[in-house]
Design a protein around this motif. Structure first.
Motif, mmCIF file in Angstrom:
data_model
loop_
_atom_site.group_PDB
_atom_site.id
_atom_site.type_symbol
_atom_site.label_atom_id
_atom_site.label_comp_id
_atom_site.label_asym_id
_atom_site.label_seq_id
_atom_site.Cartn_x
_atom_site.Cartn_y
_atom_site.Cartn_z
ATOM 1 N N GLY A 14 0.823 -1.201 0.000
ATOM 2 C CA GLY A 14 0.000 0.000 0.000
ATOM 3 C C GLY A 14 0.854 1.247 0.000
ATOM 4 O O GLY A 14 2.073 1.199 -0.167
ATOM 5 N N THR A 15 0.214 2.379 0.194
ATOM 6 C CA THR A 15 0.922 3.647 0.264
ATOM 7 C C THR A 15 0.417 4.437 1.464
ATOM 8 O O THR A 15 -0.629 4.134 2.032
ATOM 9 N N TYR A 16 1.191 5.415 1.841
ATOM 10 C CA TYR A 16 0.774 6.317 2.904
ATOM 11 C C TYR A 16 1.206 7.728 2.523
ATOM 12 O O TYR A 16 2.040 7.927 1.639
ATOM 13 N N ARG A 17 0.659 8.713 3.225
ATOM 14 C CA ARG A 17 0.971 10.102 2.929
ATOM 15 C C ARG A 17 1.537 10.789 4.173
ATOM 16 O O ARG A 17 1.140 10.496 5.292
ATOM 17 N N ASN A 18 2.459 11.679 3.930
ATOM 18 C CA ASN A 18 2.950 12.586 4.967
ATOM 19 C C ASN A 18 2.569 14.007 4.570
ATOM 20 O O ASN A 18 2.838 14.440 3.442
ATOM 21 N N THR A 45 -0.016 9.740 7.990
ATOM 22 C CA THR A 45 -1.380 9.231 7.885
ATOM 23 C C THR A 45 -1.495 7.768 8.283
ATOM 24 O O THR A 45 -2.603 7.277 8.508
ATOM 25 N N ARG A 46 -0.363 7.035 8.391
ATOM 26 C CA ARG A 46 -0.429 5.640 8.838
ATOM 27 C C ARG A 46 -0.800 5.542 10.299
ATOM 28 O O ARG A 46 -1.617 4.720 10.702
ATOM 29 N N THR A 47 -0.178 6.366 11.104
ATOM 30 C CA THR A 47 -0.324 6.267 12.558
ATOM 31 C C THR A 47 -1.064 7.449 13.160
ATOM 32 O O THR A 47 -1.514 7.364 14.303
ATOM 33 N N GLY A 48 -1.158 8.533 12.407
ATOM 34 C CA GLY A 48 -1.739 9.750 12.958
ATOM 35 C C GLY A 48 -0.768 10.538 13.813
ATOM 36 O O GLY A 48 -1.118 11.600 14.343
ATOM 37 N N LEU A 49 0.465 10.027 13.985
ATOM 38 C CA LEU A 49 1.447 10.725 14.805
ATOM 39 C C LEU A 49 1.832 12.048 14.165
ATOM 40 O O LEU A 49 1.955 12.165 12.949
ATOM 41 N N VAL A 50 2.048 13.051 15.009
ATOM 42 C CA VAL A 50 2.436 14.384 14.568
ATOM 43 C C VAL A 50 3.829 14.675 15.105
ATOM 44 O O VAL A 50 4.075 14.586 16.314
ATOM 45 N N THR A 51 4.763 14.996 14.206
ATOM 46 C CA THR A 51 6.138 15.308 14.583
ATOM 47 C C THR A 51 6.404 16.781 14.338
ATOM 48 O O THR A 51 6.114 17.300 13.258
ATOM 49 N N LEU A 52 6.965 17.443 15.339
ATOM 50 C CA LEU A 52 7.303 18.854 15.223
ATOM 51 C C LEU A 52 8.810 18.995 15.398
ATOM 52 O O LEU A 52 9.346 18.753 16.480
ATOM 53 N N ASP A 53 9.506 19.347 14.316
ATOM 54 C CA ASP A 53 10.958 19.519 14.331
ATOM 55 C C ASP A 53 11.306 20.999 14.386
ATOM 56 O O ASP A 53 10.691 21.817 13.693
#
Length: 204
Positions: A14-18, A45-53
């Motif tokens: 499958g695919t996922y999006r960032n 979009t796979r995990t719903g995790l949000v990363t802030l760098d």
């Protein structure tokens, strides 16, 4: 132009999006030009995790990573936190010809439980310090301390420590061969146990 979204394979057919967002753009008006964005937000979009760098925009640390916060899909419950303290060493004679070696002096990491009864609770904390002492950008000592912060753990607030000491040879005269390791010693300390050391010697 910046990337606002990309798709990639998930390794399972499958695919996922960032999705990406940026903030804090800065332009240096005295000759250094565009110094980048202060933060980049990434939503997986796979995990719903949000990363802030977050990165530094101040010379000589321009573009160096200083912080990463990962949140659950609600955007507020933490999963992990990482921060860096930056340092620099001036090199060469003072004046316009002087160079600067920017480096990460120390980092701190915090891990939080994801899901379950301890959701969002701090469970692990660690700090690492780096010493650069040979004048060529090689770390001569790396010290790491890890604490157990799990409130249900029998080792709550216990600390595990590791110290890595390194020696190098730097041939800057003829061959210009830098950072060749000579010795490395690792000393580990665990709660209630005698410290254990291991030394490795390299022959060049």
């Amino acid at each position: 132009y910046v990337v606002s979204e990309f798709s990639a394979t998930d390794g399972a057919g499958g695919t996922y999006r960032n999705r990406l967002q940026y903030s804090g753009a800065q332009l240096h008006l005295q000759g250094r030009g565009f110094q980048g964005f202060a933060t980049q937000r990434i939503e997986d979009t796979r995990t719903g995790l949000v990363t802030l760098d977050s990165v530094s925009r101040a010379f000589p640390y321009t573009g160096m990573h200083v912080q990463r916060d990962v949140f659950q899909s609600n955007g507020t419950t933490p999963v992990s936190q990482w921060q860096a303290v930056l340092g620099q060493q001036p090199m060469g004679t003072a004046g316009r010809e002087q160079r600067s070696f920017p480096f990460v002096a120390s980092t701190s990491t915090r891990q939080f439980e994801h899901g379950g009864v301890l959701n969002g609770t701090l469970v692990t904390e660690a700090s690492t310090t780096f010493t650069y002492g040979d004048g060529y950008g090689n770390p001569t000592q790396v010290q790491t301390t890890t604490w157990d912060r799990d409130p249900y753990s029998p080792h709550l607030n216990s600390a595990w420590r590791s110290t890595l000491s390194l020696d190098y040879t730097n041939d800057a005269s003829v061959n210009w061969c830098l950072g060749v390791p000579l010795n490395r010693t690792t000393t580990s300390t665990t709660p209630g146990q005698v410290a254990v050391s291991q030394t490795t010697t390299y022959v060049t």
